[in-house]
Write a protein that holds these residues in place. Structure first.
Motif, PDB file in Angstrom:
ATOM      1  N   LYS A  32       6.216   7.759  -3.740  1.00 29.99           N
ATOM      2  CA  LYS A  32       5.423   7.981  -4.949  1.00 29.99           C
ATOM      3  C   LYS A  32       6.072   7.311  -6.154  1.00 29.99           C
ATOM      4  O   LYS A  32       5.380   6.773  -7.032  1.00 29.99           O
ATOM      5  CB  LYS A  32       5.256   9.480  -5.197  1.00 29.99           C
ATOM      6  N   ALA A  33       7.405   7.325  -6.192  1.00 32.53           N
ATOM      7  CA  ALA A  33       8.107   6.654  -7.287  1.00 32.53           C
ATOM      8  C   ALA A  33       7.831   5.148  -7.259  1.00 32.53           C
ATOM      9  O   ALA A  33       7.660   4.518  -8.315  1.00 32.53           O
ATOM     10  CB  ALA A  33       9.610   6.919  -7.186  1.00 32.53           C
ATOM     11  N   PHE A  34       7.762   4.562  -6.059  1.00 26.03           N
ATOM     12  CA  PHE A  34       7.443   3.149  -5.943  1.00 26.03           C
ATOM     13  C   PHE A  34       6.031   2.876  -6.455  1.00 26.03           C
ATOM     14  O   PHE A  34       5.789   1.886  -7.160  1.00 26.03           O
ATOM     15  CB  PHE A  34       7.564   2.695  -4.489  1.00 26.03           C
ATOM     16  N   LEU A  35       5.100   3.745  -6.095  1.00 25.17           N
ATOM     17  CA  LEU A  35       3.718   3.560  -6.535  1.00 25.17           C
ATOM     18  C   LEU A  35       3.607   3.670  -8.056  1.00 25.17           C
ATOM     19  O   LEU A  35       2.909   2.878  -8.701  1.00 25.17           O
ATOM     20  CB  LEU A  35       2.809   4.588  -5.860  1.00 25.17           C
ATOM     21  N   GLU A  36       4.287   4.648  -8.626  1.00 24.17           N
ATOM     22  CA  GLU A  36       4.243   4.822 -10.075  1.00 24.17           C
ATOM     23  C   GLU A  36       4.913   3.651 -10.785  1.00 24.17           C
ATOM     24  O   GLU A  36       4.447   3.196 -11.846  1.00 24.17           O
ATOM     25  CB  GLU A  36       4.915   6.143 -10.455  1.00 24.17           C
ATOM     26  N   TYR A  37       5.998   3.143 -10.189  1.00 22.67           N
ATOM     27  CA  TYR A  37       6.640   1.950 -10.744  1.00 22.67           C
ATOM     28  C   TYR A  37       5.670   0.770 -10.725  1.00 22.67           C
ATOM     29  O   TYR A  37       5.562   0.021 -11.705  1.00 22.67           O
ATOM     30  CB  TYR A  37       7.885   1.619  -9.925  1.00 22.67           C
ATOM     31  N   GLY A  38       4.964   0.629  -9.618  1.00 23.76           N
ATOM     32  CA  GLY A  38       3.999  -0.452  -9.519  1.00 23.76           C
ATOM     33  C   GLY A  38       2.903  -0.346 -10.562  1.00 23.76           C
ATOM     34  O   GLY A  38       2.481  -1.358 -11.136  1.00 23.76           O
ATOM     35  N   LEU A  39       2.460   0.884 -10.844  1.00 22.76           N
ATOM     36  CA  LEU A  39       1.436   1.072 -11.869  1.00 22.76           C
ATOM     37  C   LEU A  39       1.927   0.608 -13.240  1.00 22.76           C
ATOM     38  O   LEU A  39       1.179   0.013 -14.018  1.00 22.76           O
ATOM     39  CB  LEU A  39       1.021   2.541 -11.930  1.00 22.76           C
ATOM     40  N   HIS A  40       3.192   0.893 -13.536  1.00 28.50           N
ATOM     41  CA  HIS A  40       3.741   0.478 -14.825  1.00 28.50           C
ATOM     42  C   HIS A  40       3.870  -1.043 -14.907  1.00 28.50           C
ATOM     43  O   HIS A  40       3.721  -1.622 -15.989  1.00 28.50           O
ATOM     44  CB  HIS A  40       5.101   1.125 -15.059  1.00 28.50           C
ATOM     45  N   GLN A  41       4.115  -1.686 -13.774  1.00 28.42           N
ATOM     46  CA  GLN A  41       4.242  -3.140 -13.767  1.00 28.42           C
ATOM     47  C   GLN A  41       2.894  -3.828 -13.982  1.00 28.42           C
ATOM     48  O   GLN A  41       2.812  -4.909 -14.546  1.00 28.42           O
ATOM     49  CB  GLN A  41       4.857  -3.611 -12.443  1.00 28.42           C
ATOM     50  N   GLU A  43       0.887  -5.432 -12.016  1.00 33.68           N
ATOM     51  CA  GLU A  43       0.686  -6.744 -11.414  1.00 33.68           C
ATOM     52  C   GLU A  43       1.186  -6.706  -9.977  1.00 33.68           C
ATOM     53  O   GLU A  43       1.893  -5.790  -9.563  1.00 33.68           O
ATOM     54  CB  GLU A  43       1.446  -7.828 -12.180  1.00 33.68           C
ATOM     55  N   GLY A  44       0.811  -7.719  -9.209  1.00 30.54           N
ATOM     56  CA  GLY A  44       1.340  -7.900  -7.872  1.00 30.54           C
ATOM     57  C   GLY A  44       0.877  -6.853  -6.875  1.00 30.54           C
ATOM     58  O   GLY A  44      -0.108  -6.136  -7.073  1.00 30.54           O
ATOM     59  N   PHE A  45       1.641  -6.777  -5.783  1.00 36.12           N
ATOM     60  CA  PHE A  45       1.327  -5.881  -4.677  1.00 36.12           C
ATOM     61  C   PHE A  45       2.451  -4.866  -4.481  1.00 36.12           C
ATOM     62  O   PHE A  45       3.635  -5.198  -4.602  1.00 36.12           O
ATOM     63  CB  PHE A  45       1.156  -6.671  -3.374  1.00 36.12           C
ATOM     64  N   ILE A  46       2.061  -3.654  -4.155  1.00 34.61           N
ATOM     65  CA  ILE A  46       2.987  -2.618  -3.693  1.00 34.61           C
ATOM     66  C   ILE A  46       2.640  -2.334  -2.239  1.00 34.61           C
ATOM     67  O   ILE A  46       1.467  -2.117  -1.903  1.00 34.61           O
ATOM     68  CB  ILE A  46       2.863  -1.316  -4.513  1.00 34.61           C
ATOM     69  N   VAL A  47       3.633  -2.331  -1.365  1.00 33.36           N
ATOM     70  CA  VAL A  47       3.411  -2.099   0.059  1.00 33.36           C
ATOM     71  C   VAL A  47       4.051  -0.773   0.450  1.00 33.36           C
ATOM     72  O   VAL A  47       5.242  -0.548   0.198  1.00 33.36           O
ATOM     73  CB  VAL A  47       4.002  -3.244   0.913  1.00 33.36           C
ATOM     74  N   VAL A  48       3.254   0.113   1.053  1.00 31.22           N
ATOM     75  CA  VAL A  48       3.740   1.399   1.554  1.00 31.22           C
ATOM     76  C   VAL A  48       3.362   1.500   3.028  1.00 31.22           C
ATOM     77  O   VAL A  48       2.186   1.375   3.379  1.00 31.22           O
ATOM     78  CB  VAL A  48       3.139   2.588   0.783  1.00 31.22           C
ATOM     79  N   THR A  49       4.349   1.695   3.885  1.00 29.16           N
ATOM     80  CA  THR A  49       4.087   1.839   5.315  1.00 29.16           C
ATOM     81  C   THR A  49       4.639   3.169   5.815  1.00 29.16           C
ATOM     82  O   THR A  49       5.466   3.806   5.170  1.00 29.16           O
ATOM     83  CB  THR A  49       4.726   0.687   6.119  1.00 29.16           C
ATOM     84  N   GLY A  50       4.180   3.579   6.971  1.00 23.52           N
ATOM     85  CA  GLY A  50       4.645   4.820   7.584  1.00 23.52           C
ATOM     86  C   GLY A  50       3.982   5.013   8.929  1.00 23.52           C
ATOM     87  O   GLY A  50       2.963   4.390   9.231  1.00 23.52           O
ATOM     88  N   GLU A  51       4.568   5.874   9.744  1.00 18.64           N
ATOM     89  CA  GLU A  51       4.012   6.163  11.053  1.00 18.64           C
ATOM     90  C   GLU A  51       2.638   6.817  10.926  1.00 18.64           C
ATOM     91  O   GLU A  51       2.270   7.330   9.860  1.00 18.64           O
ATOM     92  CB  GLU A  51       4.947   7.096  11.841  1.00 18.64           C
ATOM     93  N   VAL A  52       1.890   6.809  12.014  1.00 23.38           N
ATOM     94  CA  VAL A  52       0.594   7.488  12.047  1.00 23.38           C
ATOM     95  C   VAL A  52       0.802   8.969  11.721  1.00 23.38           C
ATOM     96  O   VAL A  52       1.637   9.634  12.337  1.00 23.38           O
ATOM     97  CB  VAL A  52      -0.067   7.333  13.434  1.00 23.38           C
ATOM     98  N   GLY A  53       0.061   9.463  10.743  1.00 23.34           N
ATOM     99  CA  GLY A  53       0.164  10.877  10.387  1.00 23.34           C
ATOM    100  C   GLY A  53       1.329  11.213   9.478  1.00 23.34           C
ATOM    101  O   GLY A  53       1.644  12.391   9.291  1.00 23.34           O
ATOM    102  N   ALA A  54       1.983  10.198   8.898  1.00 16.77           N
ATOM    103  CA  ALA A  54       3.158  10.458   8.061  1.00 16.77           C
ATOM    104  C   ALA A  54       2.801  10.959   6.669  1.00 16.77           C
ATOM    105  O   ALA A  54       3.682  11.360   5.910  1.00 16.77           O
ATOM    106  CB  ALA A  54       4.014   9.194   7.954  1.00 16.77           C
ATOM    107  N   GLY A  55       1.522  10.922   6.307  1.00 20.34           N
ATOM    108  CA  GLY A  55       1.107  11.425   4.999  1.00 20.34           C
ATOM    109  C   GLY A  55       0.853  10.342   3.975  1.00 20.34           C
ATOM    110  O   GLY A  55       0.834  10.617   2.768  1.00 20.34           O
ATOM    111  N   LYS A  56       0.624   9.116   4.423  1.00 18.41           N
ATOM    112  CA  LYS A  56       0.382   8.004   3.491  1.00 18.41           C
ATOM    113  C   LYS A  56      -0.900   8.216   2.697  1.00 18.41           C
ATOM    114  O   LYS A  56      -0.909   8.057   1.468  1.00 18.41           O
ATOM    115  CB  LYS A  56       0.300   6.678   4.274  1.00 18.41           C
ATOM    116  N   THR A  57      -1.978   8.560   3.386  1.00 21.11           N
ATOM    117  CA  THR A  57      -3.272   8.719   2.716  1.00 21.11           C
ATOM    118  C   THR A  57      -3.242   9.897   1.750  1.00 21.11           C
ATOM    119  O   THR A  57      -3.787   9.822   0.643  1.00 21.11           O
ATOM    120  CB  THR A  57      -4.393   8.908   3.754  1.00 21.11           C
ATOM    121  N   THR A  58      -2.602  10.991   2.145  1.00 25.51           N
ATOM    122  CA  THR A  58      -2.478  12.144   1.257  1.00 25.51           C
ATOM    123  C   THR A  58      -1.718  11.774  -0.003  1.00 25.51           C
ATOM    124  O   THR A  58      -2.072  12.178  -1.117  1.00 25.51           O
ATOM    125  CB  THR A  58      -1.777  13.303   1.978  1.00 25.51           C
ATOM    126  N   LEU A  59      -0.650  10.981   0.166  1.00 32.12           N
ATOM    127  CA  LEU A  59       0.135  10.527  -0.981  1.00 32.12           C
ATOM    128  C   LEU A  59      -0.726   9.693  -1.927  1.00 32.12           C
ATOM    129  O   LEU A  59      -0.712   9.899  -3.148  1.00 32.12           O
ATOM    130  CB  LEU A  59       1.327   9.710  -0.485  1.00 32.12           C
TER     131      LEU A  59
END
Length: 372
Positions: A32-41, A43-59
């Motif tokens: 979440k800190a990476f995503l919020e950092y990306g929002l402040h920037q 620009e560009g792309f933020i990449v978030v990966t995780g195993e199936v069911g790790a909670g990416k979509t909920t985040l």
């Protein structure tokens, strides 16, 4: 079904992502800190990966819920196997742009006009692409090209790419060199540890009004961690079945054996027939490469510790007896219910008979009065 039995306001362990149940483990807080950092920037792309069911979509949905719609236009796409043109159409449609019969150049012009209009009103535009591992190389390239749209020196579009671990492998290919140069931050959501697993379970129970019923002892929490690998969706599956089992057996406390039994049930339900392939856990056989998500092979794939294998071995030795014992408890409960209903029926029959006798007596008294 079990919500009323345990006094819950609603179901605590549904499989569909729900931002109201967001739990900030160390891994999720970092992402979440990476995503919020990306929002402040902006620009560009933020990449978030995780195993199936790790909670990416909920985040991601939790982040979206926190955004101010007066300042940010955010859309979330769940990708499938899309080619380049289909990706552009999906993006345009998500932004509310009419796409009927539009060719590629018209789509690009319409998207650029939309982004420019949003920027002129002081709004930023965020595109979130979920399940990014399903994108084709051409579709990813189109997303990169959209990031070229600028108003003076300001980027008009920012993108978050959310996907499974194989998406990181896709990004490492030589064809993705230009996209990698646009990635300003990337993080991976791993599994939770045993303490976070307990905290996660208690957090979700607390969201639905849990008041220490049912009780879950420390050994049960560790077993939940061992059989799930600390992956939220697997934890949800196990705990949902555990609560259902407790409801059927009239139980208000759970221990390690209860969790192991549930994990064994999952194995038995998802194992392939014996004539289909190599031997799997607990003597069941599974087709090659098609093991149960809760099987020993799958758990090993997700780097679970040796205690998980021990737990499953114990499940294989005792699950049948425990399952039959549980069925006997349910059967006894049904017998008690049937007995109670028979007693009520007999009581009702006796009450009706008394009313009939009373009516006959009253009629006899009325007849005597008429004779007088």
């Amino acid at each position: 079904m079990y919500e009323a039995f345990y006094g819950f306001t609603h179901k605590p362990f549904q499989l569909n992502p729900d931002p109201s149940f967001y739990f900030g483990s160390r891994q999720h807080q970092r992402a979440k800190a990476f995503l919020e950092y990306g929002l402040h920037q902006n620009e560009g792309f933020i990449v978030v990966t995780g195993e199936v069911g790790a909670g990416k979509t909920t985040l991601v949905r939790s982040l979206l819920a926190s955004l101010n719609p007066d300042e940010m236009i955010a859309v979330n796409l769940v990708s499938t196997q899309l080619n380049a043109d289909d990706m552009l159409r999906m993006v345009a449609s998500a932004f509310g742009i009419k796409i009927k019969d539009a060719n590629k150049s018209q789509l690009l012009l319409s998207i650029e006009a939309f982004l420019t209009s949003a920027a002129s009103t002081g709004k930023r535009v965020l595109l979130i692409v979920d399940e990014a591992q399903n994108l084709s190389g051409q579709a990813i390239e189109e997303l990169r090209m959209l990031s070229n749209f600028q108003l003076e020196t300001h980027a008009l579009l920012q993108s978050f790419l959310v996907g499974q671990p194989e998406f990181r492998q896709m990004l490492e290919s030589t064809d993705m060199k230009q996209l990698r140069q646009r990635v300003i931050a990337a993080c991976h959501i791993g599994s939770m540890d045993v303490d976070e697993t307990q905290g996660y379970v208690e957090h979700r129970l607390g969201c639905v009004g849990w008041k220490d019923s049912p009780k879950i002892n420390a050994a049960a929490y560790r077993a939940i961690y061992e059989v799930s690998g600390g992956i939220p969706r697997r934890i949800n599956s196990i705990c949902d079945r555990l609560l259902l089992s407790g409801f059927l057996a009239d139980k208000r406390s759970f221990n390690k054996d209860d969790v192991v039994e549930i994990a064994s049930e999952f194995n038995q339900e998802t194992s392939a027939p014996k004539n289909m392939g190599a031997h799997g856990l607990n003597g069941a056989q599974v087709a090659g490469g098609n093991e149960s998500e809760f099987s020993q092979d799958s758990l090993g794939h997700h780097a679970l510790n040796e205690q998980a294998a021990a737990a499953y071995k114990a499940a294989g030795e005792h699950a049948r007896d425990r399952h039959e014992a549980r069925l006997q408890r349910i059967e006894q409960g049904l017998i008690r219910l049937e007995t109670t209903m028979l007693k009520v029926e007999r009581s009702n029959t006796a009450t009706i008979a008394q009313f009939r006798n009373l009516i006959e007596w009253m009629r006899a008294r009325e007849a005597e009065r008429d004779d007088l």
